[in-house]
Scaffold this motif. Structure first.
Motif, PDB file in Angstrom:
ATOM      1  N   TYR A 129      34.737 -20.759  45.930  1.00 21.21           N
ATOM      2  CA  TYR A 129      34.649 -19.314  45.681  1.00 21.21           C
ATOM      3  C   TYR A 129      35.327 -18.559  46.812  1.00 21.21           C
ATOM      4  CZ  TYR A 129      30.821 -20.882  42.668  1.00 21.21           C
ATOM      5  OH  TYR A 129      30.062 -21.528  41.725  1.00 21.21           O
ATOM      6  N   TYR A 130      36.168 -17.567  46.443  1.00 20.32           N
ATOM      7  CA  TYR A 130      36.626 -16.575  47.408  1.00 20.32           C
ATOM      8  C   TYR A 130      35.707 -15.382  47.184  1.00 20.32           C
ATOM      9  CZ  TYR A 130      41.064 -19.128  48.053  1.00 20.32           C
ATOM     10  OH  TYR A 130      42.025 -20.063  48.341  1.00 20.32           O
ATOM     11  N   GLY A 131      34.772 -15.160  48.066  1.00 25.34           N
ATOM     12  CA  GLY A 131      33.768 -14.123  47.813  1.00 25.34           C
ATOM     13  C   GLY A 131      32.999 -14.496  46.558  1.00 25.34           C
ATOM     14  N   GLU A 143      35.165 -17.373  41.542  1.00 21.81           N
ATOM     15  CA  GLU A 143      35.279 -18.834  41.532  1.00 21.81           C
ATOM     16  C   GLU A 143      36.735 -19.215  41.258  1.00 21.81           C
ATOM     17  OE1 GLU A 143      32.116 -21.226  39.546  1.00 21.81           O
ATOM     18  OE2 GLU A 143      33.801 -22.266  38.617  1.00 21.81           O
ATOM     19  N   ALA A 144      37.402 -19.793  42.285  1.00 22.94           N
ATOM     20  CA  ALA A 144      38.825 -20.117  42.160  1.00 22.94           C
ATOM     21  C   ALA A 144      39.048 -21.559  41.704  1.00 22.94           C
ATOM     22  CB  ALA A 144      39.538 -19.869  43.483  1.00 22.94           C
ATOM     23  N   LEU A 145      38.086 -22.447  41.962  1.00 30.26           N
ATOM     24  CA  LEU A 145      38.175 -23.828  41.463  1.00 30.26           C
ATOM     25  C   LEU A 145      36.864 -24.146  40.752  1.00 30.26           C
ATOM     26  CD1 LEU A 145      39.714 -25.630  44.607  1.00 30.26           C
ATOM     27  CD2 LEU A 145      40.923 -25.028  42.484  1.00 30.26           C
ATOM     28  N   SER A 180      51.808 -20.831  39.161  1.00 28.77           N
ATOM     29  CA  SER A 180      51.391 -20.075  40.329  1.00 28.77           C
ATOM     30  C   SER A 180      50.009 -19.470  40.076  1.00 28.77           C
ATOM     31  CB  SER A 180      52.440 -18.984  40.562  1.00 28.77           C
ATOM     32  OG  SER A 180      52.168 -18.348  41.763  1.00 28.77           O
ATOM     33  N   GLY A 181      49.139 -19.568  41.060  1.00 30.64           N
ATOM     34  CA  GLY A 181      47.800 -19.003  40.935  1.00 30.64           C
ATOM     35  C   GLY A 181      46.800 -19.928  40.269  1.00 30.64           C
ATOM     36  N   SER A 182      47.203 -21.173  39.939  1.00 31.07           N
ATOM     37  CA  SER A 182      46.299 -22.077  39.218  1.00 31.07           C
ATOM     38  C   SER A 182      45.320 -22.800  40.148  1.00 31.07           C
ATOM     39  CB  SER A 182      47.099 -23.090  38.389  1.00 31.07           C
ATOM     40  OG  SER A 182      47.967 -23.831  39.207  1.00 31.07           O
ATOM     41  N   GLY A 183      45.535 -22.690  41.466  1.00 25.71           N
ATOM     42  CA  GLY A 183      44.556 -23.268  42.396  1.00 25.71           C
ATOM     43  C   GLY A 183      45.040 -24.464  43.197  1.00 25.71           C
ATOM     44  N   LYS A 184      46.326 -24.802  43.086  1.00 26.52           N
ATOM     45  CA  LYS A 184      46.848 -25.998  43.764  1.00 26.52           C
ATOM     46  C   LYS A 184      46.702 -25.920  45.278  1.00 26.52           C
ATOM     47  CE  LYS A 184      51.001 -25.230  42.199  1.00 26.52           C
ATOM     48  NZ  LYS A 184      50.811 -23.943  41.494  1.00 26.52           N
ATOM     49  N   SER A 185      47.168 -24.792  45.853  1.00 30.15           N
ATOM     50  CA  SER A 185      47.106 -24.658  47.324  1.00 30.15           C
ATOM     51  C   SER A 185      45.665 -24.575  47.798  1.00 30.15           C
ATOM     52  CB  SER A 185      47.813 -23.389  47.799  1.00 30.15           C
ATOM     53  OG  SER A 185      49.152 -23.443  47.472  1.00 30.15           O
ATOM     54  N   THR A 186      44.865 -23.855  47.046  1.00 29.32           N
ATOM     55  CA  THR A 186      43.447 -23.739  47.395  1.00 29.32           C
ATOM     56  C   THR A 186      42.818 -25.131  47.455  1.00 29.32           C
ATOM     57  OG1 THR A 186      43.251 -21.542  46.415  1.00 29.32           O
ATOM     58  CG2 THR A 186      41.237 -22.834  46.569  1.00 29.32           C
ATOM     59  N   PHE A 187      43.118 -25.945  46.447  1.00 29.12           N
ATOM     60  CA  PHE A 187      42.555 -27.301  46.420  1.00 29.12           C
ATOM     61  C   PHE A 187      43.091 -28.119  47.588  1.00 29.12           C
ATOM     62  CE2 PHE A 187      42.631 -31.742  44.808  1.00 29.12           C
ATOM     63  CZ  PHE A 187      41.262 -31.935  44.830  1.00 29.12           C
ATOM     64  N   LEU A 188      44.409 -28.069  47.794  1.00 21.81           N
ATOM     65  CA  LEU A 188      45.016 -28.856  48.878  1.00 21.81           C
ATOM     66  C   LEU A 188      44.377 -28.507  50.217  1.00 21.81           C
ATOM     67  CD1 LEU A 188      47.531 -30.873  49.079  1.00 21.81           C
ATOM     68  CD2 LEU A 188      48.674 -28.964  50.182  1.00 21.81           C
ATOM     69  N   ARG A 189      44.221 -27.191  50.454  1.00 27.42           N
ATOM     70  CA  ARG A 189      43.690 -26.752  51.744  1.00 27.42           C
ATOM     71  C   ARG A 189      42.217 -27.086  51.907  1.00 27.42           C
ATOM     72  NH1 ARG A 189      44.975 -20.851  51.706  1.00 27.42           N
ATOM     73  NH2 ARG A 189      46.064 -21.203  49.757  1.00 27.42           N
ATOM     74  N   SER A 190      41.539 -27.383  50.793  1.00 31.03           N
ATOM     75  CA  SER A 190      40.130 -27.758  50.960  1.00 31.03           C
ATOM     76  C   SER A 190      39.982 -29.241  51.278  1.00 31.03           C
ATOM     77  CB  SER A 190      39.301 -27.355  49.744  1.00 31.03           C
ATOM     78  OG  SER A 190      39.929 -27.734  48.580  1.00 31.03           O
ATOM     79  N   LEU A 238      39.696 -21.354  57.750  1.00 33.54           N
ATOM     80  CA  LEU A 238      40.394 -20.243  58.405  1.00 33.54           C
ATOM     81  C   LEU A 238      40.316 -18.967  57.581  1.00 33.54           C
ATOM     82  CD1 LEU A 238      43.566 -22.292  59.405  1.00 33.54           C
ATOM     83  CD2 LEU A 238      41.519 -21.899  60.786  1.00 33.54           C
ATOM     84  N   ILE A 239      39.938 -19.081  56.308  1.00 37.17           N
ATOM     85  CA  ILE A 239      39.863 -17.903  55.433  1.00 37.17           C
ATOM     86  C   ILE A 239      38.405 -17.466  55.350  1.00 37.17           C
ATOM     87  CG2 ILE A 239      40.301 -17.033  53.100  1.00 37.17           C
ATOM     88  CD1 ILE A 239      42.331 -19.351  52.770  1.00 37.17           C
ATOM     89  N   PRO A 240      38.147 -16.166  55.638  1.00 36.71           N
ATOM     90  CA  PRO A 240      36.760 -15.730  55.609  1.00 36.71           C
ATOM     91  C   PRO A 240      36.179 -15.749  54.184  1.00 36.71           C
ATOM     92  CG  PRO A 240      38.232 -13.888  56.108  1.00 36.71           C
ATOM     93  CD  PRO A 240      39.088 -15.103  56.021  1.00 36.71           C
TER      94      PRO A 240
HETATM   95  P1  ADP Z   1      48.534 -21.908  43.515  1.00 40.58           P
HETATM   96  O1  ADP Z   1      48.639 -22.688  44.775  1.00 40.58           O
HETATM   97  O2  ADP Z   1      48.402 -22.755  42.298  1.00 40.58           O
HETATM   98  O3  ADP Z   1      49.635 -20.889  43.385  1.00 40.58           O
HETATM   99  P2  ADP Z   1      46.318 -20.614  44.807  1.00 40.58           P
HETATM  100  O4  ADP Z   1      45.438 -21.718  45.229  1.00 40.58           O
HETATM  101  O5  ADP Z   1      47.212 -19.990  45.841  1.00 40.58           O
HETATM  102  O6  ADP Z   1      47.177 -21.081  43.564  1.00 40.58           O
HETATM  103  O7  ADP Z   1      45.443 -19.462  44.165  1.00 40.58           O
HETATM  104  C1  ADP Z   1      44.412 -19.724  43.200  1.00 40.58           C
HETATM  105  C2  ADP Z   1      43.663 -18.419  42.948  1.00 40.58           C
HETATM  106  O8  ADP Z   1      42.926 -18.066  44.110  1.00 40.58           O
HETATM  107  C3  ADP Z   1      44.565 -17.236  42.665  1.00 40.58           C
HETATM  108  O9  ADP Z   1      43.896 -16.410  41.736  1.00 40.58           O
HETATM  109  C4  ADP Z   1      44.703 -16.556  44.028  1.00 40.58           C
HETATM  110  O10 ADP Z   1      44.980 -15.193  43.905  1.00 40.58           O
HETATM  111  C5  ADP Z   1      43.331 -16.802  44.613  1.00 40.58           C
HETATM  112  N1  ADP Z   1      43.379 -16.867  46.090  1.00 40.58           N
HETATM  113  C6  ADP Z   1      44.150 -17.686  46.847  1.00 40.58           C
HETATM  114  N2  ADP Z   1      43.937 -17.479  48.154  1.00 40.58           N
HETATM  115  C7  ADP Z   1      43.004 -16.512  48.224  1.00 40.58           C
HETATM  116  C8  ADP Z   1      42.351 -15.842  49.305  1.00 40.58           C
HETATM  117  N3  ADP Z   1      42.607 -16.144  50.570  1.00 40.58           N
HETATM  118  N4  ADP Z   1      41.445 -14.887  48.995  1.00 40.58           N
HETATM  119  C9  ADP Z   1      41.165 -14.577  47.727  1.00 40.58           C
HETATM  120  N5  ADP Z   1      41.733 -15.147  46.666  1.00 40.58           N
HETATM  121  C10 ADP Z   1      42.641 -16.112  46.898  1.00 40.58           C
END
Ligand code: ADP
Ligand code: ADP
Length: 237
Positions: free
Chosen positions: A13-15, A18-20, A39-49, A56-58
């Motif tokens: 969750y970002y706040g 629910e992103a994943l 883009s925006g599907s959650g790949k980077s979010t997952f990788l960084r977890s 590093l992200i509040p």
């Molecule tokens: P991808 O890597 O597939 O492009 P992201 O992991 O960057 O996707 O983003 C997944 C979702 O989470 C998107 O809706 C994005 O806007 C949101 N998101 C990513 N980083 C943050 C953040 N630091 N704070 C809030 N929302 C975020």
């Protein structure tokens, strides 16, 4: 097959958002897994977890589990500094430190307290060779890493990650900011590294996934919708 990292029902969750939505994915040892999806599907979010870069992200909350060699990485007992060494990360934009090539590559070893000059020299040569950037840097080790081209800088960053001999390397679109020649050098590097490391790579480039990955995992709107052996995926039914 042995898995290096396993995510089980991982929600992020970002706040409030629910992103994943409950990701289950394992990374088999010595294999390359591509994370694909729009883009925006959650790949980077997952990788960084996978190595707690999300710390590093509040305001990030994670439930479920991510295990590295059987240990829950979000447990309070986890040594996060060590985790980030064992599970190294390469970013989309090359980000060498503003000092010499040599000092970039030995950065992690210095943190570990390695002082033996011979060992440091040896590790610098090995890592730059593994990252396929030795020929271009061997006579310029004392020059600033920033004086090299983008593609060379990215390979220096890969060498910096390799120097501490990690178990796993996370790559977030490592070639998307690069020219085709540099990209293809980095792809070759990754294929060479396969015997020694386990790799997760975010890419939006299907051809790249087809060329280098063993497994492909597709994300859509925060869900993992499909995981397959890459060979199967690119075979016509
Ligand atoms: P991808 O890597 O597939 O492009 P992201 O992991 O960057 O996707 O983003 C997944 C979702 O989470 C998107 O809706 C994005 O806007 C949101 N998101 C990513 N980083 C943050 C953040 N630091 N704070 C809030 N929302 C975020
Ligand atoms: P990419 O698609 O290359 O992963 P993004 O443009 O999605 O990059 O994100 C760039 C940065 O902005 C990341 O650090 C991400 O965490 C942050 N970010 C993305 N979406 C949001 C968002 N909705 N709110 C806050 N930060 C975000």
């Amino acid at each position: 097959m042995e898995n290096v990292i396993t995510a089980e029902n991982m929600r992020l969750y970002y706040g409030e958002k629910e992103a994943l939505h409950g990701i289950n994915l394992a990374f088999p040892k010595n294999q390359i897994t591509a994370l694909l999806g729009p883009s925006g599907s959650g790949k980077s979010t997952f990788l960084r977890s996978l190595n707690r870069m999300n710390d590093l992200i509040p305001d990030v909350t994670i439930t479920g589990s991510v295990k590295f060699e059987g240990q829950d990485i979000y447990s309070p007992k986890m040594d996060v500094v060590n985790l980030r060494k064992r599970v190294g990360m390469v970013f989309q934009q090359p980000n060498p430190f503003p000092f010499s090539v040599y000092d970039n590559v030995i950065y992690g070893l210095k943190l570990e307290g390695v002082k033996d000059k011979k060992l440091l020299d040896q590790r610098v040569e090995e890592s730059l060779k593994q990252a396929a950037v030795w020929d271009e840097t061997k006579d310029h080790l004392k020059e600033s890493a920033l004086s090299f081209s983008g593609g060379q800088q990215q390979r220096i960053c890969i060498a910096r990650v390799l120097a501490v001999q990690p178990d796993m390397i996370l790559m977030d679109e490592p070639t998307s900011a690069l020219d085709p020649v540099s990209s293809s050098k980095i792809e070759d590097t990754m294929l060479e590294l396969k015997n020694d490391y386990t790799v997760a790579i975010v890419t939006h480039n299907m051809q790249q996934a087809a060329r280098i990955s063993d497994y492909s995992a597709f994300f859509l709107n925060g869900d993992l919708i499909e995981t397959e052996a890459t060979q199967q995926m690119f075979v016509n039914p």
